[in-house]
Scaffold this motif. Sequence first.
Motif, PDB file in Angstrom:
ATOM      1  N   GLN A 284      13.758  -0.917   1.337  1.00 33.44           N
ATOM      2  CA  GLN A 284      13.643  -2.373   1.432  1.00 33.44           C
ATOM      3  C   GLN A 284      12.199  -2.786   1.651  1.00 33.44           C
ATOM      4  OE1 GLN A 284      16.514  -4.121   4.122  1.00 33.44           O
ATOM      5  NE2 GLN A 284      18.201  -3.044   3.152  1.00 33.44           N
ATOM      6  N   GLY A 285      11.449  -1.974   2.403  1.00 32.00           N
ATOM      7  CA  GLY A 285      10.026  -2.252   2.612  1.00 32.00           C
ATOM      8  C   GLY A 285       9.254  -2.213   1.310  1.00 32.00           C
ATOM      9  N   CYS A 286       9.562  -1.250   0.459  1.00 30.72           N
ATOM     10  CA  CYS A 286       8.898  -1.174  -0.852  1.00 30.72           C
ATOM     11  C   CYS A 286       9.200  -2.421  -1.675  1.00 30.72           C
ATOM     12  CB  CYS A 286       9.344   0.072  -1.605  1.00 30.72           C
ATOM     13  SG  CYS A 286       8.718   1.622  -0.933  1.00 30.72           S
TER      14      CYS A 286
ATOM     15  N   ASN B 106       6.427  -5.215  -2.836  1.00 31.81           N
ATOM     16  CA  ASN B 106       6.217  -5.582  -4.239  1.00 31.81           C
ATOM     17  C   ASN B 106       6.423  -7.071  -4.488  1.00 31.81           C
ATOM     18  OD1 ASN B 106       5.358  -3.129  -5.306  1.00 31.81           O
ATOM     19  ND2 ASN B 106       7.444  -2.411  -5.637  1.00 31.81           N
ATOM     20  N   ASP B 107       7.342  -7.693  -3.753  1.00 37.07           N
ATOM     21  CA  ASP B 107       7.567  -9.132  -3.890  1.00 37.07           C
ATOM     22  C   ASP B 107       6.422  -9.948  -3.303  1.00 37.07           C
ATOM     23  OD1 ASP B 107       9.988  -8.655  -5.142  1.00 37.07           O
ATOM     24  OD2 ASP B 107      11.212  -9.078  -3.351  1.00 37.07           O
ATOM     25  N   ALA B 108       5.797  -9.430  -2.240  1.00 32.52           N
ATOM     26  CA  ALA B 108       4.809 -10.209  -1.497  1.00 32.52           C
ATOM     27  C   ALA B 108       3.358  -9.882  -1.834  1.00 32.52           C
ATOM     28  CB  ALA B 108       5.027 -10.011   0.007  1.00 32.52           C
ATOM     29  N   THR B 109       3.115  -8.774  -2.525  1.00 32.46           N
ATOM     30  CA  THR B 109       1.740  -8.360  -2.811  1.00 32.46           C
ATOM     31  C   THR B 109       1.628  -7.912  -4.263  1.00 32.46           C
ATOM     32  OG1 THR B 109       1.968  -5.987  -2.354  1.00 32.46           O
ATOM     33  CG2 THR B 109       1.608  -7.424  -0.443  1.00 32.46           C
ATOM     34  N   ASP B 110       0.418  -7.554  -4.653  1.00 31.58           N
ATOM     35  CA  ASP B 110       0.216  -6.988  -5.980  1.00 31.58           C
ATOM     36  C   ASP B 110       0.057  -5.467  -5.908  1.00 31.58           C
ATOM     37  OD1 ASP B 110      -2.299  -6.786  -4.855  1.00 31.58           O
ATOM     38  OD2 ASP B 110      -3.357  -7.707  -6.536  1.00 31.58           O
TER      39      ASP B 110
ATOM     40  N   GLN C 162      -4.967  -1.392   0.124  1.00 31.76           N
ATOM     41  CA  GLN C 162      -4.730  -2.732   0.671  1.00 31.76           C
ATOM     42  C   GLN C 162      -3.736  -2.628   1.821  1.00 31.76           C
ATOM     43  OE1 GLN C 162      -2.284  -5.509  -1.775  1.00 31.76           O
ATOM     44  NE2 GLN C 162      -2.392  -3.888  -3.334  1.00 31.76           N
ATOM     45  N   PRO C 163      -3.765  -3.595   2.743  1.00 32.89           N
ATOM     46  CA  PRO C 163      -2.873  -3.508   3.910  1.00 32.89           C
ATOM     47  C   PRO C 163      -1.399  -3.621   3.495  1.00 32.89           C
ATOM     48  CG  PRO C 163      -4.446  -5.334   4.134  1.00 32.89           C
ATOM     49  CD  PRO C 163      -4.623  -4.763   2.774  1.00 32.89           C
ATOM     50  N   LEU C 164      -0.620  -2.603   3.847  1.00 31.62           N
ATOM     51  CA  LEU C 164       0.810  -2.600   3.581  1.00 31.62           C
ATOM     52  C   LEU C 164       1.544  -2.305   4.880  1.00 31.62           C
ATOM     53  CD1 LEU C 164       0.948  -0.581   0.220  1.00 31.62           C
ATOM     54  CD2 LEU C 164       0.776  -3.051   0.548  1.00 31.62           C
ATOM     55  N   GLN C 165       2.668  -2.986   5.080  1.00 32.94           N
ATOM     56  CA  GLN C 165       3.388  -2.869   6.350  1.00 32.94           C
ATOM     57  C   GLN C 165       4.839  -2.496   6.108  1.00 32.94           C
ATOM     58  OE1 GLN C 165       1.920  -3.378   9.459  1.00 32.94           O
ATOM     59  NE2 GLN C 165       3.816  -2.567  10.267  1.00 32.94           N
ATOM     60  N   PHE C 166       5.271  -1.419   6.761  1.00 30.35           N
ATOM     61  CA  PHE C 166       6.664  -1.002   6.765  1.00 30.35           C
ATOM     62  C   PHE C 166       7.212  -1.200   8.165  1.00 30.35           C
ATOM     63  CE2 PHE C 166       5.141   1.205   3.059  1.00 30.35           C
ATOM     64  CZ  PHE C 166       6.230   1.247   2.210  1.00 30.35           C
TER      65      PHE C 166
END
Length: 112
Positions: free
Chosen positions: A19-21, A25-29, A103-107
């Motif tokens: 779900q994090g992935c 993908n929905d919120a970033t490029d 780039q900053p990614l958050q799980f």
Amino acid sequence: MTDPEYLDRAEAALAAIEQGCDRINDATDADIDNQRVGGMITITFPNKSQLIVNLQPPLQEIWLAARSGGYHYRQVDGAWRDTKTGEELFANLSREATAQSGQPLQFSALSS
């Protein structure tokens, strides 16, 4: 923890990663790809680097393989903690994904 309890908690962690992935993908490029086969998720970044998360039922652990190394997590007080450092799985996954994507990614774990 019993084997069924481990499997329930570990499957919940994998679902949170999937779900994090999708959320990322929905919120970033970031354009990350995730593929699940059984108890393993492979996250592939546009630069072709990967993170691999897989279940280790005999040890009741979750393992993470990243460019920086391998990590083993066990349940401690309701969180998946690295067996060497005590770092929480999703914090480490976020750090590794950020490093590999540029780039900053958050799980995060799913809310109960």
